[in-house]
Design a protein around this motif. Structure first.
Motif, PDB file in Angstrom:
ATOM      1  N   GLN A 693      -3.127   9.400 -10.184  1.00  0.00           N
ATOM      2  CA  GLN A 693      -3.374   9.853 -11.807  1.00  0.00           C
ATOM      3  C   GLN A 693      -5.022   9.542 -11.845  1.00  0.00           C
ATOM      4  OE1 GLN A 693      -0.865   6.937 -13.657  1.00  0.00           O
ATOM      5  NE2 GLN A 693       0.907   8.338 -13.196  1.00  0.00           N
ATOM      6  N   THR A 694      -5.316   8.570 -12.117  1.00  0.00           N
ATOM      7  CA  THR A 694      -6.771   8.149 -12.260  1.00  0.00           C
ATOM      8  C   THR A 694      -7.301   7.333 -11.228  1.00  0.00           C
ATOM      9  OG1 THR A 694      -6.189   6.305 -13.752  1.00  0.00           O
ATOM     10  CG2 THR A 694      -6.393   8.413 -14.693  1.00  0.00           C
ATOM     11  N   GLY A 695      -6.600   6.608 -10.882  1.00  0.00           N
ATOM     12  CA  GLY A 695      -7.417   5.592  -9.499  1.00  0.00           C
ATOM     13  C   GLY A 695      -6.831   5.589  -8.142  1.00  0.00           C
ATOM     14  N   PRO A 696      -7.232   4.507  -7.544  1.00  0.00           N
ATOM     15  CA  PRO A 696      -6.684   4.576  -5.832  1.00  0.00           C
ATOM     16  C   PRO A 696      -5.149   4.322  -6.048  1.00  0.00           C
ATOM     17  CG  PRO A 696      -8.497   3.036  -6.291  1.00  0.00           C
ATOM     18  CD  PRO A 696      -8.233   3.458  -7.978  1.00  0.00           C
ATOM     19  N   ILE A 697      -4.567   4.688  -4.900  1.00  0.00           N
ATOM     20  CA  ILE A 697      -3.229   4.689  -4.553  1.00  0.00           C
ATOM     21  C   ILE A 697      -2.923   3.620  -3.848  1.00  0.00           C
ATOM     22  CG2 ILE A 697      -1.239   5.807  -3.417  1.00  0.00           C
ATOM     23  CD1 ILE A 697      -2.483   8.499  -3.990  1.00  0.00           C
ATOM     24  N   ALA A 698      -2.114   2.677  -4.216  1.00  0.00           N
ATOM     25  CA  ALA A 698      -1.383   1.335  -3.692  1.00  0.00           C
ATOM     26  C   ALA A 698       0.031   1.603  -3.163  1.00  0.00           C
ATOM     27  CB  ALA A 698      -1.424   0.164  -4.500  1.00  0.00           C
ATOM     28  N   ILE A 699       0.101   0.896  -1.961  1.00  0.00           N
ATOM     29  CA  ILE A 699       1.366   1.223  -1.297  1.00  0.00           C
ATOM     30  C   ILE A 699       1.824  -0.204  -0.754  1.00  0.00           C
ATOM     31  CG2 ILE A 699       2.726   2.163   0.827  1.00  0.00           C
ATOM     32  CD1 ILE A 699       0.672   4.626   0.506  1.00  0.00           C
ATOM     33  N   ALA A 700       2.968  -0.768  -1.108  1.00  0.00           N
ATOM     34  CA  ALA A 700       3.491  -1.935  -0.735  1.00  0.00           C
ATOM     35  C   ALA A 700       4.644  -1.701   0.024  1.00  0.00           C
ATOM     36  CB  ALA A 700       3.818  -2.908  -1.922  1.00  0.00           C
ATOM     37  N   VAL A 701       4.616  -2.596   1.128  1.00  0.00           N
ATOM     38  CA  VAL A 701       5.839  -2.515   2.253  1.00  0.00           C
ATOM     39  C   VAL A 701       6.603  -3.683   2.435  1.00  0.00           C
ATOM     40  CG1 VAL A 701       6.508  -1.880   4.334  1.00  0.00           C
ATOM     41  CG2 VAL A 701       4.324  -0.672   3.354  1.00  0.00           C
ATOM     42  N   ARG A 702       8.005  -3.609   2.176  1.00  0.00           N
ATOM     43  CA  ARG A 702       8.724  -4.549   2.596  1.00  0.00           C
ATOM     44  C   ARG A 702       9.903  -4.329   3.364  1.00  0.00           C
ATOM     45  NH1 ARG A 702       7.830  -4.505  -3.346  1.00  0.00           N
ATOM     46  NH2 ARG A 702       7.305  -6.768  -4.191  1.00  0.00           N
ATOM     47  N   GLN A 703      10.149  -5.310   4.305  1.00  0.00           N
ATOM     48  CA  GLN A 703      11.235  -5.179   5.091  1.00  0.00           C
ATOM     49  C   GLN A 703      12.571  -5.607   4.550  1.00  0.00           C
ATOM     50  OE1 GLN A 703      11.041  -7.231   8.945  1.00  0.00           O
ATOM     51  NE2 GLN A 703      13.305  -6.463   9.732  1.00  0.00           N
ATOM     52  N   LEU A 704      13.588  -4.890   4.602  1.00  0.00           N
ATOM     53  CA  LEU A 704      14.895  -5.028   3.955  1.00  0.00           C
ATOM     54  C   LEU A 704      15.787  -5.974   4.825  1.00  0.00           C
ATOM     55  CD1 LEU A 704      15.794  -1.593   2.513  1.00  0.00           C
ATOM     56  CD2 LEU A 704      14.624  -3.527   1.361  1.00  0.00           C
ATOM     57  N   GLY A 705      16.006  -7.328   4.524  1.00  0.00           N
ATOM     58  CA  GLY A 705      16.865  -8.141   5.430  1.00  0.00           C
ATOM     59  C   GLY A 705      18.317  -7.952   5.140  1.00  0.00           C
ATOM     60  N   ILE A 707      20.026 -10.298   3.856  1.00  0.00           N
ATOM     61  CA  ILE A 707      20.385 -10.721   2.671  1.00  0.00           C
ATOM     62  C   ILE A 707      19.441 -10.650   1.709  1.00  0.00           C
ATOM     63  CG2 ILE A 707      21.034 -13.002   1.871  1.00  0.00           C
ATOM     64  CD1 ILE A 707      22.243 -13.811   4.277  1.00  0.00           C
ATOM     65  N   ALA A 708      18.184 -10.801   2.047  1.00  0.00           N
ATOM     66  CA  ALA A 708      17.017 -10.682   1.147  1.00  0.00           C
ATOM     67  C   ALA A 708      15.950  -9.473   1.878  1.00  0.00           C
ATOM     68  CB  ALA A 708      16.636 -11.980   0.833  1.00  0.00           C
ATOM     69  N   VAL A 709      14.986  -9.229   0.819  1.00  0.00           N
ATOM     70  CA  VAL A 709      13.902  -8.651   1.069  1.00  0.00           C
ATOM     71  C   VAL A 709      12.677  -9.519   1.655  1.00  0.00           C
ATOM     72  CG1 VAL A 709      14.776  -6.487  -0.114  1.00  0.00           C
ATOM     73  CG2 VAL A 709      13.001  -8.192  -1.095  1.00  0.00           C
ATOM     74  N   SER A 710      11.724  -8.913   2.121  1.00  0.00           N
ATOM     75  CA  SER A 710      10.385  -9.677   2.627  1.00  0.00           C
ATOM     76  C   SER A 710       9.690  -9.817   1.411  1.00  0.00           C
ATOM     77  CB  SER A 710       9.824  -9.194   3.995  1.00  0.00           C
ATOM     78  OG  SER A 710       9.217  -7.944   3.588  1.00  0.00           O
ATOM     79  N   ASP A 711       8.448 -10.505   1.656  1.00  0.00           N
ATOM     80  CA  ASP A 711       7.296 -10.577   0.532  1.00  0.00           C
ATOM     81  C   ASP A 711       6.664  -9.106   1.148  1.00  0.00           C
ATOM     82  OD1 ASP A 711       7.666 -12.991  -0.678  1.00  0.00           O
ATOM     83  OD2 ASP A 711       6.711 -13.983   0.830  1.00  0.00           O
ATOM     84  N   PRO A 712       5.777  -8.639   0.096  1.00  0.00           N
ATOM     85  CA  PRO A 712       5.352  -7.278   0.535  1.00  0.00           C
ATOM     86  C   PRO A 712       3.690  -7.530   1.075  1.00  0.00           C
ATOM     87  CG  PRO A 712       4.758  -7.966  -1.999  1.00  0.00           C
ATOM     88  CD  PRO A 712       5.601  -8.943  -1.432  1.00  0.00           C
ATOM     89  N   VAL A 713       3.362  -6.495   1.912  1.00  0.00           N
ATOM     90  CA  VAL A 713       2.092  -6.212   2.195  1.00  0.00           C
ATOM     91  C   VAL A 713       1.638  -4.988   1.636  1.00  0.00           C
ATOM     92  CG1 VAL A 713       2.924  -5.226   4.436  1.00  0.00           C
ATOM     93  CG2 VAL A 713       0.708  -6.333   4.664  1.00  0.00           C
ATOM     94  N   GLU A 714       0.418  -4.917   1.204  1.00  0.00           N
ATOM     95  CA  GLU A 714      -0.096  -3.915   0.467  1.00  0.00           C
ATOM     96  C   GLU A 714      -1.406  -3.249   1.083  1.00  0.00           C
ATOM     97  OE1 GLU A 714      -1.965  -4.568  -3.875  1.00  0.00           O
ATOM     98  OE2 GLU A 714       0.214  -3.888  -4.036  1.00  0.00           O
ATOM     99  N   ILE A 715      -1.454  -2.029   0.954  1.00  0.00           N
ATOM    100  CA  ILE A 715      -2.696  -1.157   1.371  1.00  0.00           C
ATOM    101  C   ILE A 715      -3.175  -0.334   0.129  1.00  0.00           C
ATOM    102  CG2 ILE A 715      -1.548   0.709   2.391  1.00  0.00           C
ATOM    103  CD1 ILE A 715      -3.814   0.664   4.487  1.00  0.00           C
ATOM    104  N   VAL A 716      -4.525  -0.199  -0.102  1.00  0.00           N
ATOM    105  CA  VAL A 716      -5.039   0.479  -1.127  1.00  0.00           C
ATOM    106  C   VAL A 716      -5.972   1.763  -0.507  1.00  0.00           C
ATOM    107  CG1 VAL A 716      -6.043   0.707  -3.442  1.00  0.00           C
ATOM    108  CG2 VAL A 716      -4.639  -1.021  -2.932  1.00  0.00           C
ATOM    109  N   PHE A 717      -5.981   3.025  -1.138  1.00  0.00           N
ATOM    110  CA  PHE A 717      -6.828   3.838  -0.727  1.00  0.00           C
ATOM    111  C   PHE A 717      -6.934   4.974  -1.703  1.00  0.00           C
ATOM    112  CE2 PHE A 717      -2.785   5.443   0.617  1.00  0.00           C
ATOM    113  CZ  PHE A 717      -2.850   6.889   0.407  1.00  0.00           C
ATOM    114  N   GLY A 718      -8.109   5.471  -1.832  1.00  0.00           N
ATOM    115  CA  GLY A 718      -8.665   6.166  -2.952  1.00  0.00           C
ATOM    116  C   GLY A 718      -9.104   7.380  -2.743  1.00  0.00           C
ATOM    117  N   GLU A 719      -9.941   8.284  -3.609  1.00  0.00           N
ATOM    118  CA  GLU A 719     -10.637   9.478  -3.372  1.00  0.00           C
ATOM    119  C   GLU A 719     -11.528   9.337  -2.481  1.00  0.00           C
ATOM    120  OE1 GLU A 719     -11.907  10.865  -7.027  1.00  0.00           O
ATOM    121  OE2 GLU A 719      -9.778  11.393  -7.919  1.00  0.00           O
TER     122      GLU A 719
END
Length: 723
Positions: A693-705, A707-719
């Motif tokens: 849209q107007t800014g950088p793109i953030a991607i957060a990745v979680r592993q699906l367990g 019973i429960a999902v993990s905390d996220p790890v995030e990467i950001v990249f832009g134009e």
């Protein structure tokens, strides 16, 4: 007392001479009335608790350890609670038992009770702390105005106040430590302030009618028996001191010192043998060893023994004297030595016949007789016509010296203070490599005193609206709190600059430095706040303080807490045997759990800890090494490395075990999500254009367990990254 009565009657009838005759006849009667009782005190009487009807209650003087007599008790009270049920196991119903009872301690008023032992083990320390659970303890001091105990009165409807008897009431004593039965108790009873003299003891027992010497001073004494003489005969026999009647009062000890003339003793006339006869006991009839059994204050008032021997070898004719008194070892040794010497001194005996004018001489008086060396104690006095016949024994004074002697080794438990419970709740990944099937919190507990053992636990899942019993804690953990703030660091390598200072809860705890090989095997793993760390160096600073350095940070997926440290946060050394797991329902994830611990040194309100269930036991750790690579056609390839909640020890160099039913990941891009079954995802140019849209793109990745999902790890990249 016959001497007092007959002396008075004789004086009224026949004047002074009649009084003397009455006194002499009364002395003969008193020698039989005040003779040693058939039931004297024994040391074992004070160490064995009784509950039979008619048991003698000793009169305690000074300070002494006594067992007492159970005078009231309830039936056993049964409590039950359920525990277990984790990992598909059934819940187990546990039973515990308690009892309430009263124990009579002394037949006269006392000032207090110190330590209490149960089955020989310390139940209450000198500071009043309890080593086993009890609801309440009350001591009734034995005053004439004491009221009935409220518990006994409430259960019995009517209850005696036991005025004049000191007794203790135990309310709700937990019996698990004693085989679910009322244990055999002994009490450190303090009846008087400091040592008590023999004179004070005899005066108290006789209501002021019996005089006694001001020495010796006894640390403690228990008077029992079926007569006045029976109550003090052990003292009289051991010291020894005669019980005599002066005509106006009873007295314990030697009396007047009288010198007889040669004429009245018959030693200056033509036929002295008619008035004076001598004899000597055979040496073979005398003891060559005297053993004094007594109570030793230096050995927690336990029974001890001191011996005196006439010669180097063991005694062939041993004599044992039981003295229910508390003495120092040297004092008891001196009594044994003096008692042995007196036997050999008093082997010389004599009989002297005197004119009736000497009727006032009474047993216990000391006389000097011409041609008889030394002083002689009057052992008996009888009237034969108008002749007074005295039975004499050579007098030897008891030694007042305190001899060197060893008290012996104390065999009882050390009196260790439990202190207040220290409690922490830990949200940990599985510690044994086995994946958990439900959320868990781990309870760590210890005490501020080295005598702390365990605490009872209550758990609430509804913010304290209701509580459920959870059994007891594990053995004491090594734990404390942070004195400094640990700065942020990296989880990728040793943190050589960061350090934290911690204070441990009690003096029995210790931390040790470990080498890198030990650290790789999991040594020195600790929870500091919410971060799991390992420390290679533990530098003692004194006063239970340590400086921890050479750190491994963010262990086992806790790197998210590396920037959230604070002074005063909890520190717990993670050792499986000192932690208690609490299994929780899935619905509790993200909600609060409150745990209440009540230990021996805590108030009834106990100590509480609270934690939000983060579910590390069932939640995979966040992925790592997240990267985004742009291909020539504009596609972005996102890659990461998964981790496992069960594979912390990387032993074979291969991939860690999955630890879940399937491998799956969820990616969040802006407001939408994508899922994939492998640690890679391709981000097409068209999708990028739609998401941008107007800014950088953030991607957060979680592993699906599972019973429960993990905390996220995030990467950001832009134009700027696309160009």
């Amino acid at each position: 007392m016959a001497t007092l009565v007959l002396s008075t009657v004789g004086t009224l009838v026949g004047g002074p001479i009649g009084g003397a005759v009455g006194a002499l006849i009364g002395q003969s009667l008193d020698q039989r009335m005040l003779a040693p009782s058939r039931r004297g005190p024994r040391l074992g009487d004070l160490s064995v608790q009784t509950s039979s009807y008619g048991s003698a209650i000793p009169h305690i003087f000074g300070m002494l350890r006594v067992a007492g007599t159970v005078i009231w008790s309830t039936d056993l009270i049964e409590d039950r609670y359920k525990s277990g049920g984790g990992k598909g196991q059934p819940k187990v119903t546990n039973y515990s038992y308690s009892a309430s009872f009263a124990v009579a301690l002394s037949g006269r008023a006392i000032r207090g009770v110190g330590r209490i032992w149960a089955d020989g083990k310390l139940l209450r320390g000198a500071g009043g702390d309890w080593k086993s659970g009890i609801a309440a303890f009350r001591l009734h001091h034995g005053g004439e105005g004491q009221p009935a105990d409220p518990l006994i009165a409430s259960l019995e409807g009517e209850a005696p106040a036991y005025r004049g008897i000191a007794y203790a009431v135990f309310e709700g004593l937990e019996l698990a430590d004693f085989g679910n039965r009322i244990p055999s108790l002994t009490f450190e009873v303090r009846a008087d302030d400091g040592p008590v003299s023999l004179g004070a003891i005899t005066a108290a027992l006789s209501g002021g009618g019996l005089e006694g010497p001001a020495t010796p001073l006894l640390a403690g004494f228990a008077a029992t028996g079926d007569s006045l003489r029976g109550a003090i005969e052990a003292l009289a026999d051991a010291l020894p001191l005669p019980l005599r009647d002066t005509g106006t009062a009873l007295s314990l000890g030697t009396g007047a010192q009288i010198t007889l003339s040669a004429e009245e003793a018959g030693t200056g006339g033509e036929a002295p043998a008619a008035r004076l006869a001598r004899s000597r006991d055979a040496a073979g009839t005398l003891p060559d060893e005297v053993a004094i059994s007594y109570y030793e204050p230096a050995r927690d008032w336990q029974a001890s023994l001191q011996r005196a021997r006439a010669g180097a070898g063991p005694g062939r004719r041993a004599m044992r004297v039981e003295l229910p008194a508390a003495l120092a070892a040297g004092e008891a040794k001196a009594i044994a030595e003096a008692r042995l010497a007196l036997h050999w001194t008093e082997r010389r005996r004599a009989t002297v016949r005197l004119p009736f004018q000497r009727m006032s001489i009474a047993p216990g008086d000391l006389v000097t007789v011409p041609e008889l060396p030394g002083r002689w104690r009057v052992e008996s006095a009888a009237l034969d016509g108008m002749i007074v016949e005295l039975g004499l024994v050579a007098h030897g004074a008891a030694s007042a010296l305190v001899l060197p002697a060893a008290a012996g080794r104390v065999t009882g438990d050390a009196d260790l203070i439990a202190g207040q419970t220290v409690l922490a709740l830990l949200d940990l990944p599985p510690l044994d490599g086995v994946p958990a099937d439900r959320p868990q919190l781990w309870v760590a507990a210890a005490g501020t005193g080295v005598g702390w053992r365990r605490a009872a636990l209550l758990v609430s899942l509804d913010e304290g609206a209701s509580w459920a019993e959870a059994g007891g804690t594990a053995p004491a953990a090594t734990m404390g709190w942070a004195d400094t703030v640990l700065p942020a660091g990296s989880s990728l390598q040793f943190d050589m600059t960061g350090a934290v200072e911690v204070t441990l809860a009690n003096d029995a705890m210790w931390l040790e430095s470990r080498d890198d090989a030990a650290l790789s095997r999991g040594a020195n793993l600790a929870m500091l706040g919410g971060e799991l760390i390992q420390f290679g160096v533990a530098e003692p600073l004194g006063a239970r303080r340590f400086r921890l350095s050479r750190l491994l940070r963010g262990r086992r997926g806790s790197e998210g807490a590396m920037t959230h440290h604070a002074e005063g946060e909890s520190f717990v050394l993670v050792e499986r045997e000192t932690l208690l797991p609490i299994d929780l329902p899935l619905a509790q994830i993200g909600r609060s759990v409150r745990v209440l611990a009540v230990g021996r040194g805590d108030t009834r309100d106990g100590v509480e800890a609270q934690a939000i269930v983060g579910a590390r036991a069932v939640r995979p750790p966040a992925p790592v090494a997240l990267t985004a690579e742009r291909l020539p056609d504009g596609t972005v390839v996102v890659r990461w490395t998964r981790r496992s909640r069960t594979g912390w020890d990387w032993l074979d160099g291969a991939d860690a075990p999955l630890g879940e039913e399937r491998e799956a990941y969820r990616l969040t891009i802006g407001g939408r999500t994508e899922e994939t079954g492998s640690p890679v995802w391709r981000y097409s140019p068209a999708a990028q254009a739609a998401d941008r849209q107007t800014g950088p793109i953030a991607i957060a990745v979680r592993q699906l367990g599972t019973i429960a999902v993990s905390d996220p790890v995030e990467i950001v990249f832009g134009e700027e990254e696309e160009s």
